[in-house]
Scaffold this motif. Structure first.
Motif, PDB file in Angstrom:
ATOM      1  N   UNK A 104       0.826  -1.188   0.080  1.00 27.76           N
ATOM      2  CA  UNK A 104      -0.022  -0.006  -0.004  1.00 27.76           C
ATOM      3  C   UNK A 104       0.832   1.243   0.191  1.00 27.76           C
ATOM      4  N   UNK A 105       1.888   1.349   0.899  1.00 25.96           N
ATOM      5  CA  UNK A 105       2.620   2.347   0.912  1.00 25.96           C
ATOM      6  C   UNK A 105       3.554   2.814  -0.489  1.00 25.96           C
ATOM      7  N   UNK A 106       3.755   1.656  -1.105  1.00 22.42           N
ATOM      8  CA  UNK A 106       4.676   1.720  -2.288  1.00 22.42           C
ATOM      9  C   UNK A 106       3.614   2.269  -3.396  1.00 22.42           C
ATOM     10  N   UNK A 107       2.430   1.596  -3.444  1.00 23.41           N
ATOM     11  CA  UNK A 107       1.450   2.115  -4.584  1.00 23.41           C
ATOM     12  C   UNK A 107       1.289   3.493  -4.418  1.00 23.41           C
ATOM     13  N   UNK A 108       0.924   3.988  -3.220  1.00 20.74           N
ATOM     14  CA  UNK A 108       0.368   5.580  -2.983  1.00 20.74           C
ATOM     15  C   UNK A 108       1.680   6.388  -3.255  1.00 20.74           C
ATOM     16  N   UNK A 109       2.856   5.768  -2.946  1.00 20.88           N
ATOM     17  CA  UNK A 109       4.128   6.599  -3.325  1.00 20.88           C
ATOM     18  C   UNK A 109       4.120   6.921  -4.615  1.00 20.88           C
ATOM     19  N   UNK A 110       3.999   5.723  -5.604  1.00 22.85           N
ATOM     20  CA  UNK A 110       3.791   5.908  -6.876  1.00 22.85           C
ATOM     21  C   UNK A 110       2.852   6.549  -7.372  1.00 22.85           C
ATOM     22  N   UNK A 116      -0.151   9.990 -12.370  1.00 21.52           N
ATOM     23  CA  UNK A 116      -0.817   9.493 -13.524  1.00 21.52           C
ATOM     24  C   UNK A 116      -2.379   9.181 -13.244  1.00 21.52           C
ATOM     25  N   UNK A 117      -3.257   9.042 -14.062  1.00 19.95           N
ATOM     26  CA  UNK A 117      -4.615   8.582 -14.044  1.00 19.95           C
ATOM     27  C   UNK A 117      -4.906   7.257 -13.782  1.00 19.95           C
ATOM     28  N   UNK A 118      -3.898   6.256 -14.046  1.00 23.26           N
ATOM     29  CA  UNK A 118      -4.014   4.983 -13.589  1.00 23.26           C
ATOM     30  C   UNK A 118      -2.571   4.560 -13.272  1.00 23.26           C
ATOM     31  N   UNK A 119      -2.241   4.126 -12.018  1.00 25.85           N
ATOM     32  CA  UNK A 119      -1.142   3.582 -11.762  1.00 25.85           C
ATOM     33  C   UNK A 119      -1.123   1.926 -11.389  1.00 25.85           C
ATOM     34  N   UNK A 120      -0.311   1.288 -11.854  1.00 27.03           N
ATOM     35  CA  UNK A 120      -0.368  -0.315 -11.595  1.00 27.03           C
ATOM     36  C   UNK A 120       0.908  -0.730 -11.108  1.00 27.03           C
ATOM     37  N   UNK A 121       0.757  -1.984 -10.549  1.00 31.13           N
ATOM     38  CA  UNK A 121       2.060  -2.521 -10.076  1.00 31.13           C
ATOM     39  C   UNK A 121       1.881  -4.129 -10.591  1.00 31.13           C
ATOM     40  N   UNK A 147      10.207  -0.609 -15.777  1.00 28.56           N
ATOM     41  CA  UNK A 147      10.912   0.252 -14.753  1.00 28.56           C
ATOM     42  C   UNK A 147       9.759   1.183 -14.240  1.00 28.56           C
ATOM     43  N   UNK A 148       9.811   1.498 -12.936  1.00 24.40           N
ATOM     44  CA  UNK A 148       8.689   2.622 -12.206  1.00 24.40           C
ATOM     45  C   UNK A 148       8.781   4.008 -13.207  1.00 24.40           C
ATOM     46  N   UNK A 149       7.594   4.131 -13.590  1.00 22.10           N
ATOM     47  CA  UNK A 149       7.452   5.565 -14.304  1.00 22.10           C
ATOM     48  C   UNK A 149       6.271   5.476 -15.367  1.00 22.10           C
ATOM     49  N   UNK A 150       6.158   6.549 -16.110  1.00 19.37           N
ATOM     50  CA  UNK A 150       4.936   6.689 -17.050  1.00 19.37           C
ATOM     51  C   UNK A 150       5.229   5.418 -17.900  1.00 19.37           C
ATOM     52  N   UNK A 151       4.161   4.940 -18.617  1.00 11.48           N
ATOM     53  CA  UNK A 151       4.309   3.766 -19.476  1.00 11.48           C
ATOM     54  C   UNK A 151       3.099   3.992 -20.595  1.00 11.48           C
ATOM     55  N   UNK A 152       3.087   3.429 -21.947  1.00  8.12           N
ATOM     56  CA  UNK A 152       2.021   3.607 -22.977  1.00  8.12           C
ATOM     57  C   UNK A 152       0.884   2.731 -22.743  1.00  8.12           C
TER      58      UNK A 152
END
Length: 309
Positions: A104-110, A116-121, A147-152
């Protein structure tokens, strides 16, 4: 960010034991956080509601009698808004997953970092002992990571965090009911987000594990999933971007398959051959999706762009 504005939505269907395991794994992650869990029960029975009640978490169970994963995901968004009108982020988890420590902490930090409008793990597959070579190279062994960051593009609605802005931009229904039980509602949703000018991001630290039962690992099941999911993905891509977009992806995919086949021959690598076999079946699905129309649900307006692929 305001943790009170977070809702976790979980679709479920006749898997009370798995749902209970997921809720148990969530408990230490959200301890001390003002986070609401909403479970959408597509069985619309009593078992999921009992699991939710017995969990001791701040959670509600919503019956969803109309069949289909899109119906459940749409109801989760509606229920989040009813229960927490000020919610800002909706996390979606599938009922057969387990969150890892620190998830949870990692996802919210991301979410905070990338905006982004949608962030995934990542979804880390766990296979039973003795799984076949094909299974070890399939989606069940683990989905594609970045890698963590924006994706297509993202690769599924398991372990994603959706912003309220994306939901408001798209409007109800957010997930396409015209696909029925065909699957692929997640890919369609991501295309909708991008079509509205939204963004996608990856948080590789926020992992979920997904144990896979042996029943899903038969050769026919693996290949059918690869084929069918790519039929729907191609139909969706065609609806948003046209046939040329799908053709380009097929050409690129064919090139990768050829290179992987050559690499497998040179290295005598059975894993390369297994992965390439799945990729070739997936390419076949994309070719079929290039020419096949998606059936509409009765009552869906023909003029609606999202009802015709």
């Amino acid at each position: 960010m305001n943790r009170a504005a977070v809702v976790i939505g979980i679709p479920t269907y006749r898997r009370p034991l798995l749902l209970a395991r997921l809720l148990d794994s969530l408990a230490p992650e959200i301890d001390g956080q003002d986070v609401l869990i909403v479970v959408g029960d597509n069985e619309a029975g009593t078992r999921a509601a009992e699991v939710v009640r017995d969990s001791g978490l701040d959670a509600v169970c919503v019956p969803v009698p109309r069949p289909g994963i899109s119906e459940v995901r749409n109801e989760l968004v509606r229920a989040a808004t009813r229960e927490r009108p000020d919610w800002r982020h909706l996390i979606m988890l599938d009922d057969d997953g387990l969150v890892t420590p620190g998830w949870f902490a990692h996802l919210m930090a991301g979410v905070d970092r990338f905006g982004a409008d949608v962030t995934a793990g990542p979804v880390l597959g766990e296979l039973p002992a003795g799984a076949s070579l094909l299974a070890r190279n399939s989606v069940y062994a683990g989905r594609r990571r970045h890698p963590s960051g924006p994706v297509a593009m993202l690769n599924g609605a398991q372990n994603i965090c959706i912003s309220r802005a994306a939901v408001d931009a798209i409007g109800d229904p957010w997930f396409p009911v015209h696909l029925g039980t065909a699957g692929g509602e997640d890919h369609f949703f991501f295309r909708e987000v991008l079509d509205q000018g939204g963004t996608l991001a990856w948080c590789d630290e926020a992992a979920v594990t997904e144990p896979t039962p042996a029943s899903r690992l038969a050769t026919g099941v693996i290949l059918r999933r690869a084929f069918n999911s790519n039929v729907v993905a191609a139909q969706t891509d065609r609806a948003f971007h046209g046939r040329a977009f799908v053709v380009k992806h097929v050409i690129v995919g064919t090139g990768w398959a050829a290179r992987n086949t050559a690499a497998g021959l040179v290295r005598r690598d059975p894993d390369k051959f297994a992965a390439t076999a799945i990729d070739l079946v997936a390419l076949g699905g994309r070719l079929v999706g290039l020419v096949r129309n998606t059936p509409r649900r009765p009552g869906t307006p023909v003029s609606d762009r999202r009802s015709q692929t």
